[in-house]
Design a protein around this motif. Structure first.
Motif, PDB file in Angstrom:
ATOM      1  N   SER A 103     -13.016  16.113   5.442  1.00 48.24           N
ATOM      2  CA  SER A 103     -11.776  15.154   4.467  1.00 48.24           C
ATOM      3  C   SER A 103     -10.627  15.132   5.523  1.00 48.24           C
ATOM      4  O   SER A 103     -10.228  16.323   6.346  1.00 48.24           O
ATOM      5  CB  SER A 103     -11.664  15.525   2.922  1.00 48.24           C
ATOM      6  N   ILE A 130     -21.214   7.104   3.194  1.00 43.68           N
ATOM      7  CA  ILE A 130     -19.507   5.729   3.636  1.00 43.68           C
ATOM      8  C   ILE A 130     -20.902   4.774   4.557  1.00 43.68           C
ATOM      9  O   ILE A 130     -22.301   5.149   5.180  1.00 43.68           O
ATOM     10  CB  ILE A 130     -18.434   5.974   4.776  1.00 43.68           C
ATOM     11  N   ALA A 165     -11.223  10.190   1.093  1.00 45.58           N
ATOM     12  CA  ALA A 165     -12.109  10.983   1.501  1.00 45.58           C
ATOM     13  C   ALA A 165     -13.058  12.596   1.214  1.00 45.58           C
ATOM     14  O   ALA A 165     -12.671  12.761   1.493  1.00 45.58           O
ATOM     15  CB  ALA A 165     -13.329  10.247   2.360  1.00 45.58           C
ATOM     16  N   ASP A 176     -15.577   2.959   9.064  1.00 46.92           N
ATOM     17  CA  ASP A 176     -14.091   3.517   8.732  1.00 46.92           C
ATOM     18  C   ASP A 176     -14.006   4.417   7.183  1.00 46.92           C
ATOM     19  O   ASP A 176     -14.574   4.865   6.301  1.00 46.92           O
ATOM     20  CB  ASP A 176     -13.636   2.139   7.478  1.00 46.92           C
ATOM     21  N   LEU A 177     -13.373   5.830   7.846  1.00 43.84           N
ATOM     22  CA  LEU A 177     -13.212   6.722   6.673  1.00 43.84           C
ATOM     23  C   LEU A 177     -12.131   6.516   5.920  1.00 43.84           C
ATOM     24  O   LEU A 177     -10.675   6.350   5.876  1.00 43.84           O
ATOM     25  CB  LEU A 177     -12.767   8.660   7.590  1.00 43.84           C
ATOM     26  N   PRO A 178     -12.624   6.364   4.301  1.00 43.87           N
ATOM     27  CA  PRO A 178     -11.480   5.848   3.816  1.00 43.87           C
ATOM     28  C   PRO A 178     -10.315   6.625   3.451  1.00 43.87           C
ATOM     29  O   PRO A 178     -10.573   7.457   3.115  1.00 43.87           O
ATOM     30  CB  PRO A 178     -12.371   5.108   2.015  1.00 43.87           C
ATOM     31  N   PRO A 179      -9.476   6.858   2.883  1.00 43.58           N
ATOM     32  CA  PRO A 179      -8.150   7.620   1.912  1.00 43.58           C
ATOM     33  C   PRO A 179      -9.079   8.111   0.744  1.00 43.58           C
ATOM     34  O   PRO A 179      -9.917   8.190   0.226  1.00 43.58           O
ATOM     35  CB  PRO A 179      -7.210   6.916   1.826  1.00 43.58           C
ATOM     36  N   THR A 196       1.251  -1.452  -0.045  1.00 39.02           N
ATOM     37  CA  THR A 196      -0.193   0.117  -0.348  1.00 39.02           C
ATOM     38  C   THR A 196       0.882   1.091   0.147  1.00 39.02           C
ATOM     39  O   THR A 196       2.237   0.987   0.595  1.00 39.02           O
ATOM     40  CB  THR A 196      -0.906   0.127   0.697  1.00 39.02           C
ATOM     41  N   ARG A 207      -4.867   5.393   3.769  1.00 38.37           N
ATOM     42  CA  ARG A 207      -5.020   5.125   5.546  1.00 38.37           C
ATOM     43  C   ARG A 207      -6.147   4.709   5.349  1.00 38.37           C
ATOM     44  O   ARG A 207      -6.394   6.083   5.194  1.00 38.37           O
ATOM     45  CB  ARG A 207      -4.164   4.689   6.357  1.00 38.37           C
ATOM     46  N   SER A 208      -6.890   4.137   5.853  1.00 42.36           N
ATOM     47  CA  SER A 208      -8.522   4.516   6.497  1.00 42.36           C
ATOM     48  C   SER A 208      -8.591   4.957   8.327  1.00 42.36           C
ATOM     49  O   SER A 208      -7.287   4.946   8.332  1.00 42.36           O
ATOM     50  CB  SER A 208      -9.724   3.170   6.350  1.00 42.36           C
ATOM     51  N   ASN A 209      -9.596   5.715   8.423  1.00 40.51           N
ATOM     52  CA  ASN A 209      -9.546   6.151  10.208  1.00 40.51           C
ATOM     53  C   ASN A 209     -10.501   5.365  10.243  1.00 40.51           C
ATOM     54  O   ASN A 209     -11.765   5.767  10.160  1.00 40.51           O
ATOM     55  CB  ASN A 209      -9.249   8.025  10.067  1.00 40.51           C
ATOM     56  N   GLN A 210     -10.633   5.083  11.691  1.00 39.63           N
ATOM     57  CA  GLN A 210     -11.747   4.483  12.317  1.00 39.63           C
ATOM     58  C   GLN A 210     -13.126   6.268  13.021  1.00 39.63           C
ATOM     59  O   GLN A 210     -12.648   6.795  13.622  1.00 39.63           O
ATOM     60  CB  GLN A 210     -11.385   4.042  13.731  1.00 39.63           C
TER      61      GLN A 210
END
Length: 369
Positions: A178, A106, A100, A95-98, A33, A38-41
Motif C-alpha cells: 500500500s 485492480i 488501496a 493505476d493503483l488507487p489511493p 479532490t 491520488r492514484s499511482n501508475q
C-alpha cells in the motif's frame, strides 16, 4: 461526415442553452479532490502464452522465455533459441488507487511490445508491477479480454477490427504493497484542490463550507487550493471529509473560449464569447483546370507523324456572399445565426473566427488543437 448544418445547429443549441440556463450547483467532490488522494501508475513486463500462432518472432521474447523457465528450475541448453509462435512479450500497466490495501484487486491493461499480430485467447503469466520508486506494488496474472480481431488470407488480403494487440484483465492484479497516506491521518486540515483553477470558484467553495460548517472553517490559499480545518481523530476526519465533499457549490462560468480542431473541422464556442462591432464578408474563389488533349492524325499516304496537342480550359468562379455586420456585445446565438445565414461551412467558420480574432473584434481565447 461533419456538415455545416450539423455544426452550426449544434452551436446554435449551445448558444440557446447558454442564454436560457445558468450553471447548476455541483458537489465539491465533483469539482475538487483532496490533496494526497491520488492514484499511482504501475508498469511491468511479462509474457502472454497460449496464442494461436500469432505470437512474436523477436529474439528478446525467446530470451525472456528461457529466463523464466530457468527460474522455474527447467534446465535448457545454453545455445537454445526458442521461437515459439504462441508467446508474446507485453507491457502491463495499471493505476493503483489511493488508500488501496494489500489483497485488493485492480484492473490491468496488457499491450504487445513485439511483432505479435494478436493477443486474443492469451494468458498473462505472473508479472510484477512496479512504481516509479522501483518497488513492487502489485502482481498481475490472468486471461486477457481482447476486443480487436484480425484475419488474413493466403493471397495477402487481411482485415483488422479494433486493436487486437491490446487487452485487459478485470481485477487481474493483486495489490501487495500500500501507498502511505500519513498526511491524511496526522494533518489538522484538509486541502481541497480544484480541477480547474479559478479564483471565483475557490471563493464560492470557501463561502459554502463556512455557511454549512461554521465561520472560519475554510480559507482559500490560491486559485486552486482551499484549506479546511478538520478534526484530528481519524474516524471523525473521515466523516468530516464526507460532509465537506457533499456540499453543493455553484462553480463560476469558464472564460470565453473558442476551440478549433483543424483536423476534424470541429468548432466549439462557449456562451461567454462576445464580438465587438465588425463587418465580415467571406467568399470562396474556385479555379478549375481541365485538360482536353487533341490528337492530330496525318493522312494515309502522308509522311507526317501522329501528334498530341495539349489544350487546357481554365475557369474561375467566385461565390457572391453578402457581408454581415456584428453589433457591440453580440452573443453566441447571434454569431451562429449570422454565420448560418451566409451559408458558411466548418472551414469557413474557422477562417471567420480567426480573422475576427486577428482584427481584435472578438473577446475570447482562441485555442487551435
Amino acid at each position: 461526415m461533419l456538415t455545416k448544418n450539423t455544426v452550426l445547429s449544434a452551436l446554435l443549441a449551445l448558444g440557446l442553452m447558454g442564454v436560457a440556463t445558468t450553471s447548476p450547483a455541483e458537489r465539491i467532490k465533483d469539482i475538487a479532490t483532496l490533496q494526497g488522494m491520488r492514484s499511482n501508475q504501475l508498469i511491468g513486463y511479462g509474457l502472454v502464452v497460449g496464442l494461436n500462432s500469432s505470437g512474436d518472432k523477436t529474439k528478446f521474447t525467446g530470451q525472456t522465455l528461457v529466463n523464466m523457465l530457468t527460474r522455474l528450475g527447467v534446465r535448457l541448453p545454453p545455445d537454445l533459441d526458442p521461437k515459439a509462435k504462441n508467446i508474446a512479450a507485453v507491457s502491463v500497466v495499471a493505476d493503483l488507487p489511493p488508500f488501496a490495501k494489500p489483497g485488493q484487486k485492480i484492473d490491468v491493461t496488457v499491450s504487445s511490445i513485439g511483432d505479435s499480430k494478436s493477443l486474443r485467447g492469451g494468458v498473462l503469466l505472473l508479472s510484477p508491477l512496479k512504481g516509479a520508486d522501483g518497488q513492487v506494488y502489485a502482481m498481475a496474472q490472468g486471461n486477457l479480454v481482447v476486443s480487436g480481431v484480425s484475419a488474413s488470407g493466403q493471397s495477402g488480403s487481411s482485415i483488422t477490427v479494433n486493436n487486437p494487440s491490446v487487452g485487459r484483465i478485470n481485477g487481474g492484479a493483486t495489490v501487495e504493497r500500500s501507498v502511505g497516506n500519513a498526511a491524511f491521518a496526522t494533518s489538522k486540515e484538509l486541502i481541497l484542490d480544484l480541477a480547474t483553477p479559478d479564483f471565483t470558484t475557490a471563493n464560492r467553495v470557501v463561502e459554502a463550507i463556512n455557511r454549512e460548517l461554521g465561520a472560519n472553517t475554510a480559507k482559500a490559499i490560491d486559485a486552486t487550493s482551499i484549506s479546511v480545518r478538520s478534526p484530528i481523530n481519524p474516524a471523525q476526519k473521515v466523516m468530516f471529509a464526507s460532509m465537506v465533499e457533499n456540499i453543493n457549490v455553484e462553480p463560476d462560468d469558464a472564460s470565453a473560449r473558442i476551440i478549433i480542431n483543424s483536423r476534424t473541422g470541429t468548432v466549439v464556442i462557449n456562451g461567454k464569447v462576445t464580438v465587438q462591432p465588425a463587418a465580415v464578408s467571406h467568399g470562396n474563389l474556385s479555379v478549375t483546370i481541365s485538360e482536353r488533349p487533341q490528337v492530330s492524325q496525318p493522312g494515309p499516304f502522308a509522311k507526317g507523324q501522329t501528334a498530341v496537342t495539349p489544350k487546357s480550359d481554365v475557369t474561375i468562379e467566385e461565390e457572391k456572399n453578402q457581408m454581415f455586420l456584428f453589433n457591440p456585445g453580440v452573443s453566441l446565438n447571434e454569431i451562429v445565426q449570422s454565420v448560418n445565414n451566409v451559408g458558411a461551412g466548418p472551414s469557413d467558420l474557422m477562417a471567420i473566427l480567426e480573422a475576427l480574432k486577428a482584427a481584435g473584434a472578438i473577446r475570447a481565447e482562441l485555442i487551435i488543437i
